[in-house]
Enzyme design. Structure first.
Site, mmCIF file in Angstrom:
data_model
loop_
_atom_site.group_PDB
_atom_site.id
_atom_site.type_symbol
_atom_site.label_atom_id
_atom_site.label_comp_id
_atom_site.label_asym_id
_atom_site.label_seq_id
_atom_site.Cartn_x
_atom_site.Cartn_y
_atom_site.Cartn_z
ATOM 1 N N ASP A 16 0.575 -0.838 -0.067
ATOM 2 C CA ASP A 16 -0.106 0.300 -0.020
ATOM 3 C C ASP A 16 0.914 1.169 -0.022
ATOM 4 O O ASP A 16 2.113 0.956 -0.146
ATOM 5 C CB ASP A 16 -0.373 0.015 1.444
ATOM 6 C CG ASP A 16 -1.329 1.637 1.096
ATOM 7 O OD1 ASP A 16 -2.611 0.896 0.603
ATOM 8 O OD2 ASP A 16 -1.593 1.745 2.409
ATOM 9 N N SER A 17 -0.005 2.436 -0.593
ATOM 10 C CA SER A 17 0.845 3.474 -0.246
ATOM 11 C C SER A 17 1.747 3.710 0.971
ATOM 12 O O SER A 17 3.075 4.771 1.669
ATOM 13 C CB SER A 17 0.265 5.021 -0.519
ATOM 14 O OG SER A 17 -1.293 4.735 0.308
ATOM 15 N N TYR A 47 -0.959 8.473 -1.345
ATOM 16 C CA TYR A 47 -0.418 8.803 -3.410
ATOM 17 C C TYR A 47 -1.971 9.087 -4.027
ATOM 18 O O TYR A 47 -1.693 10.022 -4.856
ATOM 19 C CB TYR A 47 -0.483 7.559 -3.861
ATOM 20 C CG TYR A 47 0.478 6.572 -3.757
ATOM 21 C CD1 TYR A 47 1.491 6.594 -3.119
ATOM 22 C CD2 TYR A 47 -0.099 5.031 -4.139
ATOM 23 C CE1 TYR A 47 2.713 6.039 -2.512
ATOM 24 C CE2 TYR A 47 1.598 4.486 -4.111
ATOM 25 C CZ TYR A 47 3.203 4.796 -3.376
ATOM 26 O OH TYR A 47 3.793 4.165 -3.305
ATOM 27 N N GLY A 48 -3.131 9.127 -3.251
ATOM 28 C CA GLY A 48 -4.158 9.791 -3.958
ATOM 29 C C GLY A 48 -4.099 11.014 -4.648
ATOM 30 O O GLY A 48 -5.661 10.993 -5.194
ATOM 31 N N CYS A 78 -3.751 -1.580 -2.055
ATOM 32 C CA CYS A 78 -4.484 0.099 -2.289
ATOM 33 C C CYS A 78 -5.191 0.517 -3.588
ATOM 34 O O CYS A 78 -4.300 0.346 -4.765
ATOM 35 C CB CYS A 78 -2.763 0.560 -2.745
ATOM 36 S SG CYS A 78 -2.774 2.545 -2.943
ATOM 37 N N GLU A 157 -2.522 8.502 7.989
ATOM 38 C CA GLU A 157 -0.913 8.214 7.982
ATOM 39 C C GLU A 157 -1.162 8.541 9.162
ATOM 40 O O GLU A 157 0.362 8.304 9.889
ATOM 41 C CB GLU A 157 -0.975 8.799 7.081
ATOM 42 C CG GLU A 157 -0.781 7.995 5.223
ATOM 43 C CD GLU A 157 -0.440 7.008 5.760
ATOM 44 O OE1 GLU A 157 0.964 6.270 6.406
ATOM 45 O OE2 GLU A 157 -0.457 5.478 5.235
ATOM 46 N N CYS A 188 -10.870 3.106 -0.408
ATOM 47 C CA CYS A 188 -9.859 3.934 0.010
ATOM 48 C C CYS A 188 -9.756 1.788 1.287
ATOM 49 O O CYS A 188 -10.428 2.922 2.644
ATOM 50 C CB CYS A 188 -9.345 5.194 0.672
ATOM 51 S SG CYS A 188 -7.607 5.600 1.315
ATOM 52 N N THR A 189 -8.233 1.713 1.231
ATOM 53 C CA THR A 189 -7.922 0.610 2.609
ATOM 54 C C THR A 189 -7.827 1.799 3.629
ATOM 55 O O THR A 189 -7.702 0.924 4.580
ATOM 56 C CB THR A 189 -6.793 -0.501 1.828
ATOM 57 O OG1 THR A 189 -5.824 1.023 1.602
ATOM 58 C CG2 THR A 189 -7.279 -1.069 0.840
ATOM 59 N N HIS A 190 -7.423 3.104 3.062
ATOM 60 C CA HIS A 190 -7.067 3.286 4.775
ATOM 61 C C HIS A 190 -8.685 3.713 5.626
ATOM 62 O O HIS A 190 -8.452 3.610 6.894
ATOM 63 C CB HIS A 190 -6.772 5.114 4.266
ATOM 64 C CG HIS A 190 -4.981 5.465 4.276
ATOM 65 N ND1 HIS A 190 -4.805 4.498 3.125
ATOM 66 C CD2 HIS A 190 -4.201 5.465 4.790
ATOM 67 C CE1 HIS A 190 -3.945 4.986 3.060
ATOM 68 N NE2 HIS A 190 -2.585 5.455 4.247
#
Ligand code: DGL
Length: 253
Positions: A16-17, A47-48, A78, A157, A188-190
């Protein structure tokens, strides 16, 4: 004379980022004993808001790094990478399609909706502007809404406060309610990392639809690989941030 049998032990690489892929790791770990190497590009996250060209370049670099570490099966955890020119990247990197899964690929394969559903996709600018989820939903005759969070992945993050996260989340949630969405897709995996905040906000604004986490479909696809291993999980990051350290300790087995 018998030919020597060369056996390569399977190793799953999840990338992932940054820390978003931990939400995917959590789903995957419950379905496989394979050894897993998690990579987060925290030094360059998020990255988005980056261009497709830049994201493709980063993805190639990450895959090359994982290959050097004998990863045999690849999971792009990601969405912002999953919606790029993955076929070309896989071909250039010498990876078979059957040994690669990503968020959009599994979403397309497994998601199902009842008639009359309206799904809104929450994602980064890169994911929303690629139109990848919208295309799948349209193919499945589902009415589509979209909402790009420009700052949310970065805030996660940096482990922003719940109050700050809630404020950003509520703008998307109010929009979802306004357009009459029956489903919200975590594109979005976040975002599943702060599912409690999304759920609290849904309760506060009285939105009673369903959240869909495509990471569950990733786990389904990975379980079909039938990989076996020692259940070792290792972690690598381009920069070991506070959040990366915190989450890697949480998911260490
Ligand atoms: N977790 C990623 C995704 O699913 C990336 C978010 C970001 O780095 O902006 O899109």
């Amino acid at each position: 004379m018998d030919e020597p049998v060369i056996y390569t032990k399977p190793k799953l690489g999840i990338f992932d980022s940054g820390v978003g892929g931990f939400s995917v790791l959590e789903e995957i770990r419950s379905v496989t004993s394979a050894d897993i190497l998690y990579f987060g590009d925290c030094a360059r996250a998020p990255y988005g808001n980056r261009s497709m060209g830049e994201i493709c370049m980063f993805m190639k670099e990450i895959i090359a790094n994982l290959k050097l570490q004998e990863v045999t099966h690849f999971v792009s955890a990601c969405n912002s990478m999953s919606v790029t020119m993955t076929d070309k990247i896989l071909k250039d990197s010498g990876i078979e399609n059957s040994k690669y899964v990503d968020m959009i690929k599994v979403f397309k394969e497994y998601v199902k909706f009842d008639n009359g559903s309206k799904a809104i996709i929450f994602g980064t600018k890169a994911t929303i502007s690629s139109g990848a989820y919208q295309e799948v939903l349209t193919e499945k005759n589902v009415e589509v809404g979209q909402y790009a969070f420009k700052t949310l992945a970065g805030l996660i993050e940096r482990k922003a406060s719940d109050g700050d996260l809630y404020e950003v989340v509520s703008s998307g949630m109010n929009y979802a309610k306004k357009i009459g969405a029956t489903h919200i897709i975590y594109g979005c995996t976040h975002y599943p990392l702060i599912s409690k905040i999304f759920e609290n906000c849904a309760r506060d604004i009285k939105w009673d639809g369903e959240f869909i986490n495509p990471a569950k479909y990733v786990a389904k696809a990975v379980s079909k690989w039938n990989l076996e291993g020692e259940k070792n999980t290792s972690f690598e990051a381009s920069e070991v941030t506070y959040t990366f350290k915190f989450l890697s300790e949480k998911y260490e087995i």
